[in-house]
Design a protein around this motif. Structure first.
Motif, PDB file in Angstrom:
ATOM      1  N   VAL A   1       0.845  -1.200   0.000  1.00 58.22           N
ATOM      2  CA  VAL A   1       0.000   0.000   0.000  1.00 58.22           C
ATOM      3  C   VAL A   1       0.882   1.253   0.000  1.00 58.22           C
ATOM      4  O   VAL A   1       0.649   2.201  -0.765  1.00 58.22           O
ATOM      5  CB  VAL A   1      -0.963  -0.001   1.215  1.00 58.22           C
TER       6      VAL A   1
ATOM      7  N   GLY B   1       2.299   1.909  -3.395  1.00 56.11           N
ATOM      8  CA  GLY B   1       1.352   2.055  -4.485  1.00 56.11           C
ATOM      9  C   GLY B   1       1.108   0.796  -5.299  1.00 56.11           C
ATOM     10  O   GLY B   1       0.512   0.835  -6.378  1.00 56.11           O
TER      11      GLY B   1
ATOM     12  N   PHE C   1      -0.335  -2.128  -3.858  1.00 54.27           N
ATOM     13  CA  PHE C   1      -1.605  -2.701  -3.401  1.00 54.27           C
ATOM     14  C   PHE C   1      -2.589  -1.580  -3.082  1.00 54.27           C
ATOM     15  O   PHE C   1      -2.191  -0.491  -2.667  1.00 54.27           O
ATOM     16  CB  PHE C   1      -1.397  -3.575  -2.162  1.00 54.27           C
ATOM     17  N   ARG C   2      -3.879  -1.859  -3.248  1.00 55.01           N
ATOM     18  CA  ARG C   2      -4.917  -0.855  -3.069  1.00 55.01           C
ATOM     19  C   ARG C   2      -5.049  -0.423  -1.598  1.00 55.01           C
ATOM     20  O   ARG C   2      -5.078  -1.280  -0.706  1.00 55.01           O
ATOM     21  CB  ARG C   2      -6.261  -1.400  -3.563  1.00 55.01           C
ATOM     22  N   PRO C   3      -5.155   0.868  -1.334  1.00 54.87           N
ATOM     23  CA  PRO C   3      -5.210   1.355   0.054  1.00 54.87           C
ATOM     24  C   PRO C   3      -6.468   0.947   0.809  1.00 54.87           C
ATOM     25  O   PRO C   3      -6.474   0.905   2.035  1.00 54.87           O
ATOM     26  CB  PRO C   3      -5.134   2.885  -0.099  1.00 54.87           C
ATOM     27  N   GLU C   4      -7.562   0.634   0.079  1.00 54.47           N
ATOM     28  CA  GLU C   4      -8.813   0.274   0.757  1.00 54.47           C
ATOM     29  C   GLU C   4      -8.877  -1.200   1.159  1.00 54.47           C
ATOM     30  O   GLU C   4      -9.865  -1.656   1.747  1.00 54.47           O
ATOM     31  CB  GLU C   4     -10.023   0.623  -0.125  1.00 54.47           C
ATOM     32  N   VAL C   5      -7.825  -1.960   0.874  1.00 54.45           N
ATOM     33  CA  VAL C   5      -7.808  -3.391   1.220  1.00 54.45           C
ATOM     34  C   VAL C   5      -7.939  -3.563   2.735  1.00 54.45           C
ATOM     35  O   VAL C   5      -7.268  -2.864   3.515  1.00 54.45           O
ATOM     36  CB  VAL C   5      -6.495  -4.052   0.730  1.00 54.45           C
TER      37      VAL C   5
ATOM     38  N   ILE D   1      -5.788  -7.771  -4.817  1.00 53.59           N
ATOM     39  CA  ILE D   1      -5.471  -6.584  -4.005  1.00 53.59           C
ATOM     40  C   ILE D   1      -4.571  -5.569  -4.718  1.00 53.59           C
ATOM     41  O   ILE D   1      -4.306  -4.495  -4.187  1.00 53.59           O
ATOM     42  CB  ILE D   1      -4.804  -6.986  -2.658  1.00 53.59           C
TER      43      ILE D   1
ATOM     44  N   THR E   1      -3.011  -2.749  -7.363  1.00 54.49           N
ATOM     45  CA  THR E   1      -3.373  -1.573  -8.160  1.00 54.49           C
ATOM     46  C   THR E   1      -2.959  -1.857  -9.612  1.00 54.49           C
ATOM     47  O   THR E   1      -2.368  -2.902  -9.901  1.00 54.49           O
ATOM     48  CB  THR E   1      -2.606  -0.334  -7.662  1.00 54.49           C
ATOM     49  N   GLU E   2      -3.213  -0.898 -10.500  1.00 55.19           N
ATOM     50  CA  GLU E   2      -2.766  -1.047 -11.902  1.00 55.19           C
ATOM     51  C   GLU E   2      -1.239  -1.213 -11.952  1.00 55.19           C
ATOM     52  O   GLU E   2      -0.718  -2.032 -12.713  1.00 55.19           O
ATOM     53  CB  GLU E   2      -3.201   0.167 -12.742  1.00 55.19           C
TER      54      GLU E   2
END
Length: 201
Positions: free
Chosen positions: A130, A133, A135-139, A183, A185-186
């Protein structure tokens, strides 16, 4: 001598299985008497237990080293998977499932130790991902760490995933990719795809 017995017993248990290896087999392999083994380990169950926790500590030390040396959280997970699979000789047997079947009390103790270590390790891995950048922060970190552990235990179940259909190292790779894709991100997906392509060529 105690450590030599532990080393040899652990190696044989992993290669041939906890049930099939006898104290006679271990003694013969070491060129010592069975009596010598019993001086250090009163029963085979005691030796199995010592071997399991000895192996656990060795794997934990290796994982700590990988985490310190890794470049990013995605590579870290793949390197840990490879290290653990090779160490546990996953393609030859399923030691965890054998342990559950033949030594359930030892299995129950080690599985909770595994949970404590893996839970903390995966939480740290997700947090690093996270922060960078990947992994998604909302996980939901707690939920995902528990699901990851649950999945890693389940894929060792040879009744759920028969070894004649699923090669143990392949299924671990599939599960790891599944976890990361859920989990990432792009940017994380780009890193994952590059890593898979590089390692499949």
């Amino acid at each position: 001598m105690k450590e030599k017995i532990l080393d040899k017993a652990t190696e044989m248990f992993l290669t041939l299985g906890f049930k099939s290896v006898t104290m006679d087999d271990i003694a013969e392999s070491l060129g010592i008497s069975k009596k010598t083994i019993y001086q250090h380990f009163k029963t085979k169950t005691a030796l199995v237990e010592a071997s399991v926790f000895y192996l656990f500590d060795s794997i934990c030390n290796g994982i700590d080293f990988i985490c310190e040396a890794s470049h990013n959280p995605i590579e870290e997970l793949f390197h840990i998977k490879k290290f653990a699979s090779e160490y546990l000789k996953d393609d030859k047997s399923s030691p965890q499932f054998q342990l559950k079947k033949y030594y359930p009390k030892i299995y129950e103790r080690i599985i909770w130790k595994q949970f404590e270590v893996m839970y903390d390790s995966v939480k740290e891995n997700i947090k690093k991902g996270v922060d960078t950048g990947i992994f998604r922060p909302e996980v939901d970190v707690d939920f995902t760490s528990r699901i990851y552990f649950s999945g890693m235990v389940s894929i060792k179940d040879t009744e759920l995933f028969p070894s004649d259909i699923y090669k143990p190292s392949d299924i671990a790779e599939k599960f790891l990719e599944y976890h990361i894709r859920a989990i990432a991100t792009e940017d994380g997906l780009k890193i994952l795809n590059e890593f898979i392509n590089e390692n499949n060529n």
